[in-house]
Structure formats: C-alpha cells, structure tokens
Design a protein around this motif. Structure first.
Motif, PDB file in Angstrom:
ATOM      1  N   CYS A  14     110.925  90.153  29.748  1.00 39.60           N
ATOM      2  CA  CYS A  14     110.970  91.335  30.612  1.00 39.60           C
ATOM      3  C   CYS A  14     111.962  91.110  31.752  1.00 39.60           C
ATOM      4  O   CYS A  14     112.061  90.013  32.299  1.00 39.60           O
ATOM      5  CB  CYS A  14     109.588  91.640  31.190  1.00 39.60           C
ATOM      6  N   LYS A  15     112.671  92.152  32.101  1.00 40.97           N
ATOM      7  CA  LYS A  15     113.656  92.068  33.175  1.00 40.97           C
ATOM      8  C   LYS A  15     112.954  91.886  34.522  1.00 40.97           C
ATOM      9  O   LYS A  15     111.834  92.340  34.725  1.00 40.97           O
ATOM     10  CB  LYS A  15     114.524  93.324  33.204  1.00 40.97           C
ATOM     11  N   LYS A  16     113.661  91.217  35.433  1.00 40.81           N
ATOM     12  CA  LYS A  16     113.094  91.021  36.765  1.00 40.81           C
ATOM     13  C   LYS A  16     112.921  92.337  37.503  1.00 40.81           C
ATOM     14  O   LYS A  16     112.004  92.494  38.310  1.00 40.81           O
ATOM     15  CB  LYS A  16     114.000  90.083  37.579  1.00 40.81           C
ATOM     16  N   ARG A  17     113.833  93.267  37.256  1.00 41.17           N
ATOM     17  CA  ARG A  17     113.734  94.607  37.832  1.00 41.17           C
ATOM     18  C   ARG A  17     114.061  95.608  36.741  1.00 41.17           C
ATOM     19  O   ARG A  17     115.024  95.416  35.983  1.00 41.17           O
ATOM     20  CB  ARG A  17     114.708  94.790  38.997  1.00 41.17           C
ATOM     21  N   ASP A  18     113.269  96.667  36.650  1.00 44.09           N
ATOM     22  CA  ASP A  18     113.498  97.661  35.604  1.00 44.09           C
ATOM     23  C   ASP A  18     113.006  99.016  36.083  1.00 44.09           C
ATOM     24  O   ASP A  18     112.390  99.138  37.145  1.00 44.09           O
ATOM     25  CB  ASP A  18     112.781  97.250  34.309  1.00 44.09           C
ATOM     26  N   ALA A  19     113.289 100.046  35.282  1.00 44.17           N
ATOM     27  CA  ALA A  19     112.814 101.387  35.596  1.00 44.17           C
ATOM     28  C   ALA A  19     111.292 101.423  35.567  1.00 44.17           C
ATOM     29  O   ALA A  19     110.661 100.736  34.757  1.00 44.17           O
ATOM     30  CB  ALA A  19     113.392 102.387  34.599  1.00 44.17           C
ATOM     31  N   TRP A  20     110.702 102.214  36.448  1.00 45.38           N
ATOM     32  CA  TRP A  20     109.242 102.234  36.521  1.00 45.38           C
ATOM     33  C   TRP A  20     108.630 102.752  35.218  1.00 45.38           C
ATOM     34  O   TRP A  20     107.542 102.321  34.835  1.00 45.38           O
ATOM     35  CB  TRP A  20     108.766 103.067  37.712  1.00 45.38           C
ATOM     36  N   TRP A  21     109.313 103.638  34.514  1.00 44.43           N
ATOM     37  CA  TRP A  21     108.796 104.111  33.229  1.00 44.43           C
ATOM     38  C   TRP A  21     108.702 102.945  32.238  1.00 44.43           C
ATOM     39  O   TRP A  21     107.720 102.809  31.503  1.00 44.43           O
ATOM     40  CB  TRP A  21     109.695 105.213  32.676  1.00 44.43           C
ATOM     41  N   LEU A  29     103.353  97.786  25.825  1.00 46.02           N
ATOM     42  CA  LEU A  29     103.318  97.970  24.369  1.00 46.02           C
ATOM     43  C   LEU A  29     104.413  97.161  23.685  1.00 46.02           C
ATOM     44  O   LEU A  29     104.173  96.528  22.642  1.00 46.02           O
ATOM     45  CB  LEU A  29     103.482  99.455  24.035  1.00 46.02           C
ATOM     46  N   ALA A  30     105.598  97.151  24.272  1.00 47.00           N
ATOM     47  CA  ALA A  30     106.737  96.481  23.644  1.00 47.00           C
ATOM     48  C   ALA A  30     106.503  94.979  23.502  1.00 47.00           C
ATOM     49  O   ALA A  30     106.821  94.386  22.459  1.00 47.00           O
ATOM     50  CB  ALA A  30     108.011  96.745  24.446  1.00 47.00           C
ATOM     51  N   THR A  31     105.953  94.338  24.509  1.00 45.34           N
ATOM     52  CA  THR A  31     105.739  92.890  24.436  1.00 45.34           C
ATOM     53  C   THR A  31     104.667  92.530  23.406  1.00 45.34           C
ATOM     54  O   THR A  31     104.752  91.483  22.750  1.00 45.34           O
ATOM     55  CB  THR A  31     105.344  92.342  25.813  1.00 45.34           C
ATOM     56  N   ARG A  32     103.679  93.383  23.241  1.00 48.08           N
ATOM     57  CA  ARG A  32     102.644  93.108  22.230  1.00 48.08           C
ATOM     58  C   ARG A  32     103.188  93.298  20.811  1.00 48.08           C
ATOM     59  O   ARG A  32     102.841  92.529  19.900  1.00 48.08           O
ATOM     60  CB  ARG A  32     101.433  93.998  22.492  1.00 48.08           C
ATOM     61  N   LEU A  33     104.034  94.316  20.642  1.00 49.96           N
ATOM     62  CA  LEU A  33     104.696  94.472  19.341  1.00 49.96           C
ATOM     63  C   LEU A  33     105.657  93.318  19.082  1.00 49.96           C
ATOM     64  O   LEU A  33     105.831  92.880  17.947  1.00 49.96           O
ATOM     65  CB  LEU A  33     105.447  95.798  19.290  1.00 49.96           C
ATOM     66  N   ILE A  43     113.567  90.344  10.781  1.00 48.32           N
ATOM     67  CA  ILE A  43     113.676  91.330  11.854  1.00 48.32           C
ATOM     68  C   ILE A  43     114.642  90.785  12.908  1.00 48.32           C
ATOM     69  O   ILE A  43     114.363  89.790  13.575  1.00 48.32           O
ATOM     70  CB  ILE A  43     112.309  91.630  12.489  1.00 48.32           C
ATOM     71  N   THR A  44     115.786  91.413  13.029  1.00 47.40           N
ATOM     72  CA  THR A  44     116.827  90.982  13.952  1.00 47.40           C
ATOM     73  C   THR A  44     116.996  92.011  15.068  1.00 47.40           C
ATOM     74  O   THR A  44     116.593  93.175  14.916  1.00 47.40           O
ATOM     75  CB  THR A  44     118.165  90.807  13.221  1.00 47.40           C
ATOM     76  N   PRO A  45     117.596  91.624  16.188  1.00 46.15           N
ATOM     77  CA  PRO A  45     117.832  92.599  17.259  1.00 46.15           C
ATOM     78  C   PRO A  45     118.644  93.808  16.800  1.00 46.15           C
ATOM     79  O   PRO A  45     118.311  94.950  17.148  1.00 46.15           O
ATOM     80  CB  PRO A  45     118.583  91.788  18.314  1.00 46.15           C
ATOM     81  N   ASN A  46     119.689  93.576  16.006  1.00 48.36           N
ATOM     82  CA  ASN A  46     120.491  94.706  15.529  1.00 48.36           C
ATOM     83  C   ASN A  46     119.683  95.602  14.586  1.00 48.36           C
ATOM     84  O   ASN A  46     119.849  96.826  14.582  1.00 48.36           O
ATOM     85  CB  ASN A  46     121.749  94.206  14.824  1.00 48.36           C
ATOM     86  N   GLY A  47     118.816  94.994  13.785  1.00 45.58           N
ATOM     87  CA  GLY A  47     117.962  95.786  12.910  1.00 45.58           C
ATOM     88  C   GLY A  47     117.018  96.672  13.694  1.00 45.58           C
ATOM     89  O   GLY A  47     116.773  97.827  13.330  1.00 45.58           O
ATOM     90  N   VAL A  48     116.478  96.139  14.795  1.00 49.72           N
ATOM     91  CA  VAL A  48     115.596  96.937  15.648  1.00 49.72           C
ATOM     92  C   VAL A  48     116.381  98.068  16.301  1.00 49.72           C
ATOM     93  O   VAL A  48     115.872  99.184  16.464  1.00 49.72           O
ATOM     94  CB  VAL A  48     114.926  96.035  16.706  1.00 49.72           C
ATOM     95  N   LYS A  90     114.631  92.342  24.123  1.00 52.77           N
ATOM     96  CA  LYS A  90     113.606  91.309  24.332  1.00 52.77           C
ATOM     97  C   LYS A  90     113.607  90.304  23.182  1.00 52.77           C
ATOM     98  O   LYS A  90     113.461  89.089  23.397  1.00 52.77           O
ATOM     99  CB  LYS A  90     112.229  91.963  24.453  1.00 52.77           C
ATOM    100  N   LEU A  91     113.787  90.802  21.967  1.00 56.85           N
ATOM    101  CA  LEU A  91     113.834  89.912  20.814  1.00 56.85           C
ATOM    102  C   LEU A  91     115.046  88.992  20.887  1.00 56.85           C
ATOM    103  O   LEU A  91     114.953  87.803  20.546  1.00 56.85           O
ATOM    104  CB  LEU A  91     113.876  90.739  19.525  1.00 56.85           C
ATOM    105  N   ALA A  92     116.172  89.534  21.336  1.00 52.14           N
ATOM    106  CA  ALA A  92     117.376  88.713  21.478  1.00 52.14           C
ATOM    107  C   ALA A  92     117.176  87.627  22.526  1.00 52.14           C
ATOM    108  O   ALA A  92     117.620  86.487  22.339  1.00 52.14           O
ATOM    109  CB  ALA A  92     118.565  89.606  21.844  1.00 52.14           C
ATOM    110  N   ARG A  93     116.499  87.964  23.636  1.00 49.13           N
ATOM    111  CA  ARG A  93     116.253  86.952  24.666  1.00 49.13           C
ATOM    112  C   ARG A  93     115.230  85.924  24.202  1.00 49.13           C
ATOM    113  O   ARG A  93     115.328  84.739  24.541  1.00 49.13           O
ATOM    114  CB  ARG A  93     115.775  87.639  25.958  1.00 49.13           C
ATOM    115  N   LEU A  94     114.235  86.355  23.427  1.00 46.12           N
ATOM    116  CA  LEU A  94     113.198  85.434  22.969  1.00 46.12           C
ATOM    117  C   LEU A  94     113.742  84.439  21.952  1.00 46.12           C
ATOM    118  O   LEU A  94     113.407  83.246  21.992  1.00 46.12           O
ATOM    119  CB  LEU A  94     112.043  86.233  22.363  1.00 46.12           C
TER     120      LEU A  94
END
Length: 392
Positions: A14-21, A29-33, A43-48, A90-94
C-alpha cells in the motif's frame, strides 16, 4: 510455504499516501484478494491490468443500456475494475516483477476505461432520453480527466526542472568558491616563494563537476521522509526545518513552499492529520471524480447532478494546486536570486545574438594560454633566470 501476513502485505504494497477512496474503499479488499492471487505464478501484473480493462469495458457496455438495474450492476463492475487496477501495482511491488512497459500499459488503459465508460454512461442516457445535456456531461468528464492527468504530469516536470536548476546553480557556486580558495592558496604560496605547481594543479582540477550536491535537500522531501518513518514532528520542528536550520550532515534546506505555508499556516496540521491516515491532501482528485461519476451517480440515479458536483469539487482542488504551484515558482525565483545574484539582471532585454552583424566576444585568456575565466596567478621566477639586479 508459510502463510502470507495480511499486515505485512499491506505495509509492503500500500502507498504511504493515497486517495481516500482507495484507502478506505479499495485497499481493504484489494490486499485480501492479493493474498490469494499472489500464490499463482501465472497471474502477472500486466495480466491483472488487462483484466481491469476488460471489466472496465464491460461496465461501459452495461452503462450503454441505460437500464436502471444494469446501471447499478455497471457501477459495481466498475468498482471491481478499479480494485484490479490497484492490485496490479501491489502485485508488482510484492513480487518485484514490475516493468516500465507495465506502468505505461496501466496509464493508457486507465484513460481508455474512462473514455469508454463516459461514452457508455452519458451516450446511453442520450440515446434513451434524447437530452443533449448528457452529451455535454460526457465531454466534460473526458475533458476534466485529461486536464487532471496532463496538469499533474506537467507540474511534476516543472518541479523536477526547478530542483535540477537549483542543484546545478548551487553546484556551480560551490565550484567557483572552491576555485577561488585554491587560487588564494596559490597566491599565498607564490608570495612566500614556495613551489606552487601542486597548488596550481589543484586549482585547475576544480571544475563545475567537482562540487557535490549531496548536501542539498528540499523541505518537501524531509517531511515525506518523516512521514514514511512514522515520525510525528512537532510544529516547532517543522518551523525549524522551514527556516533552513538542520544540524544533521550540515545539509542545506531549500523550501519551495514558503509562500504557500505563510498564507495558509493551518495547512501543515491538516496535512499531517490526513497523512497519518494515509490520505493525501488532494481530497478530490481524478480518482474521486471517476468514482463519483461512474459509481455514485449510477447507484443513486442522479448522473447529471453527481457529475456537476464532482466536477466543481475537482476543479476547485485543481485551481488550488495551480495556485500553490504559482507560489512555488515565486519561491523558486527568490531562491535563485539568493544563489546567483544578478543572474537575471538582463531579464526582459533582447539578447545581443538577435541583432544583425553580431560578433561574439573573444575569450580572454590568462597569460596568453588557458581558457577564459581561468585565474591569473603570478608566475614563479625560474631559478635559472637572472634577476634584474644581477643583470645590471
């Protein structure tokens, strides 16, 4: 393989600062998925990124029907499309498998998705009702989305240019000071009758590239470093930094937001309160604008009013950013005037090269040799030459 830690994955991706939405409605939800998707190598970042585009186009198709129920379904599909759009990074950073092409692909697909959904949502309503206001709303959505991202890129480019010019000017200034010190040492050695060969060599070696700009730091970077490390700096500490007082490593602090903070002293406290919750101060950016138009509007069945309110809010924040950038350019001019006094003394005057029969000035050489601007030093008398007294 041991199970992934949700807390660790959130911290890493997760980014240190991001949009509130994104912070409140997407990241949970995104981190759990991501915990599930990261286990599959195919499953690759480009595929996502491609999957996010496909869902975005599907939501555009649902919007085009103009059916109230399908509009709600389209809004839900659009939200999941945006969730996938966040997961690819997130997948690319992980997994550390991001690429430059992937970043470009993500950016281009975002614009395609907005264009398709604007056409589908507003175009579908126009085909269903025949009201031209929906076409105008669709053009407004595309225009504001493009304006936001183009303006952000240009401001980023200009800020980088200002920083680069400050570093270059400060570097040249330090190099000139080093040459002056070397020349003074050589003069002192010559007056004492010492061998100045080594001193002259040292003076000649000091060029524009010899000075380091490692001790130059910008206020915004310092504050972001503190935020990234979880530091809760006091107002006194922030004021001390803003005044250019920093003991660590004797770094020189450059603040290009002095004018803005002087006019809005409360901004620092508000910014810190938001950043503590990972929310960036730009509360209505392109992300929130898209979400209000493509999700909130279809859900509540008020497309035109939602688009109008979201557009007004985003324009207000964009104008504030432009105003802040304008104040920053004033601070930049002030800093440059301090670093290089008189550098802009000819501002507003036509450059001499523009006139007919212009002849460039001949470089002035020291002692008949060496480049223009080199320091002229007294030549030490060779011991084999006779002095004027002995010659007589």
């Amino acid at each position: 393989m041991s199970q992934l830690s949700l807390k660790a994955v959130q911290h890493l991706t997760c980014k240190k600062r991001d949009a509130w939405w994104t912070v409140f409605l997407v990241d949970p939800l995104a981190t759990r998925l991501l915990l599930v998707m990261a286990k599959f190598r195919f499953i690759t970042p480009n595929g996502v990124t491609w999957a996010a585009l496909v869902l975005g186009l599907a939501s555009a198709g649902l919007f085009l029907t103009a059916d109230p129920v399908l509009l709600v379904v389209g809004a839900v599909v659009y939200h999941f499309s945006f969730v996938l759009d966040c997961i690819d990074g997130k997948l690319a950073r992980l997994k550390n498998n991001g690429s430059l092409f992937g970043g470009w692909l993500d950016y281009v697909f975002d614009r395609i998705r907005v264009l398709a959904c604007a056409f589908g949502l507003m175009g579908g309503q126009y085909l269903h009702t025949g009201e031209g206001m929906y076409l105008a709303a669709g053009l407004l959505v595309v225009f504001l989305d493009s304006l936001r991202y183009l303006d952000a890129l240009q401001i980023y480019k200009m800020r980088a240019g200002m920083r680069g010019k400050i570093r270059k000017t400060l570097k040249a200034r330090r190099a000139a000071e080093a040459r002056a010190e070397a020349a003074a040492s050589a003069l002192a050695a010559a007056e004492l009758g010492e061998d100045v060969a080594d001193t002259l060599a040292a003076a000649a070696a000091v060029g524009p590239g010899a000075a380091s700009d490692e001790n130059v730091v910008f206020m915004e970077d310092l504050l972001r470093e503190g935020e990234a490390e979880g530091e809760n700096e006091s107002e006194a500490r922030a004021a001390e930094l803003r005044a250019g007082v920093l003991g660590a490593n004797n770094r020189q602090v450059i603040d290009l937001h002095t004018g803005f903070h002087a006019k809005f002293p409360w901004y620092t406290r508000v910014r810190r309160a938001l950043v503590d919750r990972r929310v960036r101060p730009h509360l209505v950016s392109g992300i929130e604008f898209q979400m209000f138009v493509f999700i909130v509007g279809p859900l509540i069945g008020q497309l035109l009013w939602t688009t109008a309110v979201a557009a007004a809010l985003m324009l207000s924040f964009e104008l504030l950013i432009m105003y802040k950038f304008w104040l920053s350019t004033k601070d930049f001019d002030r800093v440059m005037a301090e670093l290089a006094p008189g550098a802009d003394s000819n501002a507003g005057v036509i450059v001499p090269e523009a006139y007919k029969n212009y002849v460039p000035p001949v470089p002035v050489l020291a002692d008949g040799a060496g480049p223009a601007g080199s320091v002229e030093l007294p030549r030490q008398q060779d011991r084999s030459e006779k002095s004027p007294t002995s010659a007589s």
